[in-house]
Design a protein around this motif. Structure first.
Motif, PDB file in Angstrom:
ATOM      1  N   SER A  52       4.487  11.737   9.720  1.00 31.69           N
ATOM      2  CA  SER A  52       3.358  11.664   8.840  1.00 31.69           C
ATOM      3  C   SER A  52       3.364  10.428   8.157  1.00 31.69           C
ATOM      4  CB  SER A  52       3.943  12.943   7.596  1.00 31.69           C
ATOM      5  OG  SER A  52       3.870  14.112   8.301  1.00 31.69           O
ATOM      6  N   TYR A  53       4.282   9.599   7.474  1.00 31.06           N
ATOM      7  CA  TYR A  53       3.972   8.140   7.162  1.00 31.06           C
ATOM      8  C   TYR A  53       3.648   7.212   8.249  1.00 31.06           C
ATOM      9  CZ  TYR A  53       5.036  10.136   2.438  1.00 31.06           C
ATOM     10  OH  TYR A  53       4.760  11.004   1.263  1.00 31.06           O
ATOM     11  N   GLY A  54       4.588   7.464   9.377  1.00 33.26           N
ATOM     12  CA  GLY A  54       3.887   6.659  10.622  1.00 33.26           C
ATOM     13  C   GLY A  54       2.599   6.646  10.745  1.00 33.26           C
ATOM     14  N   CYS A  55       1.922   7.804  10.510  1.00 28.70           N
ATOM     15  CA  CYS A  55       0.355   8.122  10.995  1.00 28.70           C
ATOM     16  C   CYS A  55      -0.580   7.470   9.800  1.00 28.70           C
ATOM     17  CB  CYS A  55       0.077   9.592  11.306  1.00 28.70           C
ATOM     18  SG  CYS A  55       0.893  10.232  12.394  1.00 28.70           S
ATOM     19  N   LEU A  56       0.162   7.554   8.578  1.00 30.64           N
ATOM     20  CA  LEU A  56      -0.613   7.023   7.552  1.00 30.64           C
ATOM     21  C   LEU A  56      -0.786   5.433   7.389  1.00 30.64           C
ATOM     22  CD1 LEU A  56      -1.858   7.598   4.607  1.00 30.64           C
ATOM     23  CD2 LEU A  56       0.431   7.258   3.741  1.00 30.64           C
ATOM     24  N   VAL A  57       0.551   5.025   8.202  1.00 34.00           N
ATOM     25  CA  VAL A  57       0.312   3.474   8.347  1.00 34.00           C
ATOM     26  C   VAL A  57      -0.930   3.260   9.427  1.00 34.00           C
ATOM     27  CG1 VAL A  57       1.384   1.647   9.580  1.00 34.00           C
ATOM     28  CG2 VAL A  57       2.696   3.005   7.912  1.00 34.00           C
ATOM     29  N   ALA A  58      -0.992   3.965  10.225  1.00 33.79           N
ATOM     30  CA  ALA A  58      -2.119   3.662  11.346  1.00 33.79           C
ATOM     31  C   ALA A  58      -3.419   3.710  10.445  1.00 33.79           C
ATOM     32  CB  ALA A  58      -2.093   4.726  12.573  1.00 33.79           C
ATOM     33  N   VAL A  59      -3.714   4.856   9.745  1.00 34.66           N
ATOM     34  CA  VAL A  59      -4.831   4.868   8.902  1.00 34.66           C
ATOM     35  C   VAL A  59      -5.246   3.770   7.971  1.00 34.66           C
ATOM     36  CG1 VAL A  59      -6.073   6.484   7.288  1.00 34.66           C
ATOM     37  CG2 VAL A  59      -4.739   7.604   9.113  1.00 34.66           C
ATOM     38  N   LEU A  60      -4.118   3.210   7.422  1.00 36.93           N
ATOM     39  CA  LEU A  60      -4.221   2.321   6.397  1.00 36.93           C
ATOM     40  C   LEU A  60      -4.488   0.720   7.163  1.00 36.93           C
ATOM     41  CD1 LEU A  60      -1.452   2.784   3.808  1.00 36.93           C
ATOM     42  CD2 LEU A  60      -3.756   3.281   3.622  1.00 36.93           C
ATOM     43  N   LEU A  61      -4.144   0.694   8.551  1.00 37.26           N
ATOM     44  CA  LEU A  61      -4.140  -0.387   9.372  1.00 37.26           C
ATOM     45  C   LEU A  61      -5.643  -0.300   9.658  1.00 37.26           C
ATOM     46  CD1 LEU A  61      -3.196  -2.586  11.132  1.00 37.26           C
ATOM     47  CD2 LEU A  61      -3.218  -1.033  12.879  1.00 37.26           C
ATOM     48  N   VAL A  62      -6.459   0.715   9.860  1.00 35.26           N
ATOM     49  CA  VAL A  62      -8.041   0.518  10.185  1.00 35.26           C
ATOM     50  C   VAL A  62      -8.712   0.197   8.768  1.00 35.26           C
ATOM     51  CG1 VAL A  62     -10.047   2.030  10.581  1.00 35.26           C
ATOM     52  CG2 VAL A  62      -7.836   2.716  11.589  1.00 35.26           C
ATOM     53  N   LEU A  63      -8.206   0.575   7.569  1.00 32.79           N
ATOM     54  CA  LEU A  63      -8.824  -0.024   6.410  1.00 32.79           C
ATOM     55  C   LEU A  63      -8.569  -1.348   6.240  1.00 32.79           C
ATOM     56  CD1 LEU A  63      -7.746   2.992   3.985  1.00 32.79           C
ATOM     57  CD2 LEU A  63      -9.976   2.435   5.010  1.00 32.79           C
ATOM     58  N   ARG A  64      -7.144  -1.940   6.436  1.00 29.57           N
ATOM     59  CA  ARG A  64      -7.185  -3.183   6.216  1.00 29.57           C
ATOM     60  C   ARG A  64      -7.914  -4.219   7.045  1.00 29.57           C
ATOM     61  NH1 ARG A  64      -0.620  -4.929   6.163  1.00 29.57           N
ATOM     62  NH2 ARG A  64      -0.669  -7.112   5.890  1.00 29.57           N
ATOM     63  N   VAL A  65      -7.953  -3.985   8.508  1.00 27.79           N
ATOM     64  CA  VAL A  65      -8.726  -4.551   9.563  1.00 27.79           C
ATOM     65  C   VAL A  65     -10.226  -4.634   8.992  1.00 27.79           C
ATOM     66  CG1 VAL A  65      -9.859  -4.430  11.929  1.00 27.79           C
ATOM     67  CG2 VAL A  65      -7.440  -3.993  11.670  1.00 27.79           C
ATOM     68  N   ALA A  66     -10.533  -3.441   8.406  1.00 31.34           N
ATOM     69  CA  ALA A  66     -12.082  -3.503   7.813  1.00 31.34           C
ATOM     70  C   ALA A  66     -11.905  -4.422   6.762  1.00 31.34           C
ATOM     71  CB  ALA A  66     -12.390  -2.276   7.241  1.00 31.34           C
ATOM     72  N   ALA A  67     -11.022  -4.597   5.785  1.00 34.28           N
ATOM     73  CA  ALA A  67     -10.989  -5.070   4.511  1.00 34.28           C
ATOM     74  C   ALA A  67     -11.001  -6.731   4.955  1.00 34.28           C
ATOM     75  CB  ALA A  67      -9.851  -5.032   3.838  1.00 34.28           C
ATOM     76  N   ARG A  68     -10.275  -7.114   6.083  1.00 37.54           N
ATOM     77  CA  ARG A  68     -10.311  -8.233   6.638  1.00 37.54           C
ATOM     78  C   ARG A  68     -11.700  -9.043   7.145  1.00 37.54           C
ATOM     79  NH1 ARG A  68      -5.240 -11.867   8.601  1.00 37.54           N
ATOM     80  NH2 ARG A  68      -6.873 -13.290   8.437  1.00 37.54           N
ATOM     81  N   LEU A  69     -12.220  -7.974   7.890  1.00 37.04           N
ATOM     82  CA  LEU A  69     -13.544  -8.234   8.481  1.00 37.04           C
ATOM     83  C   LEU A  69     -14.722  -8.502   7.286  1.00 37.04           C
ATOM     84  CD1 LEU A  69     -13.632  -6.159  11.431  1.00 37.04           C
ATOM     85  CD2 LEU A  69     -13.016  -8.449  11.455  1.00 37.04           C
TER      86      LEU A  69
END
Ligand code: HEM
Ligand code: HEM
Length: 179
Positions: A52-69
């Motif tokens: 569950s928390y591993g999947c959460l990391v994947a979702v947060l990664l999408v947000l992080r890439v967006a935040a960087r862009l």
């Protein structure tokens, strides 16, 4: 230059620390559930937590890439070209591993001959991109393991580099990523 222009954006700083805490916890739980013998119920709970928390990391990664862009990175700290390139390469490698680890975990869980569904936080069933397949599982398992411990090794280097900046160069690098 104003304080804000030399720091990473607020959302990126928040995601950096939230994801760091989750990744360290996931490595700890991942190691525990695969190396410490315990009863079936506890092992099952640890695996579900991990997935569950591993999947959460994947979702947060999408947000992080967006935040960087969306928000530009602060200008690099004045250092040699080699150091700047090393920092850039390390950050890129972090992003590649933060994607590779959950992706290989997802594929591995689907390929497992145990055929247990992945249900993040018991909310829904994650689609299985591959069918249970022992040979594929045998290939993905070490991939997930090497990528996860590779992430840990990179983290050790990253922390050492931060300590060097903070205490040898005294350039207050931590201020760029903290609140
Ligand atoms: C698994 C845990 C960690 C990962 C994956 C990670 C990854 C990253 C990445 C990719 C960046 C670039 C900014 C961004 O895109 O977010 C960054 C910046 C930074 N991280 Fe980490 N980090 C982790 C843990 C830590 C820890 C524990 C420390 C402190 C001891 C730390 C200190 C820093 C600092 C000071 C920066 C700013 C660097 C700069 O401004 O050039 N990080 N980190
Ligand atoms: C950033 C996220 C993740 C990290 C850091 C991580 C880390 C780890 C680590 C360190 C292990 C133990 C490896 C060993 O010593 O054998 C492990 C095992 C495992 N992980 Fe992950 N993992 C992550 C995400 C996921 C995801 C998203 C899934 C599935 C949806 C997953 C499924 C598994 C499974 C099933 C095992 C046990 C494999 C076996 O039985 O040998 N992981 N993980």
């Amino acid at each position: 230059m104003s304080e804000d222009r030399v720091r990473w954006s607020g959302p990126l700083r928040l995601l950096h620390w939230l994801m760091a805490a989750l990744i360290v916890a996931l490595i700890g739980v991942g190691w525990t559930m695969t190396h410490i013998r315990s009863d079936l119920g506890t092992t099952f709970t640890l695996y579900q937590w991990h997935k569950s928390y591993g999947c959460l990391v994947a979702v947060l990664l999408v947000l992080r890439v967006a935040a960087r862009l969306v928000a530009p990175a602060p200008p690099p700290i004045e250092h040699s070209r080699l150091e700047r390139q090393a920092a850039r390469a390390a950050h890129l490698a972090f992003y590649a591993l933060m994607l590779a680890v959950p992706a290989s975990g997802w594929l591995m869980a689907a390929a497992s001959p145990l055929a247990l569904p992945t249900r993040p936080f018991e909310l829904f069933t994650l689609p299985a991109p591959v069918a249970p397949d022992e040979a594929l599982f045998g290939w993905l398992q070490p991939l997930h393991e090497v990528a996860a411990y590779g992430l840990l090794a990179l983290l050790a280097l990253h922390v050492l580099a931060t300590l060097k900046h903070q205490f040898v160069d005294r350039d207050h690098i931590l201020r760029r990523i903290t609140f």
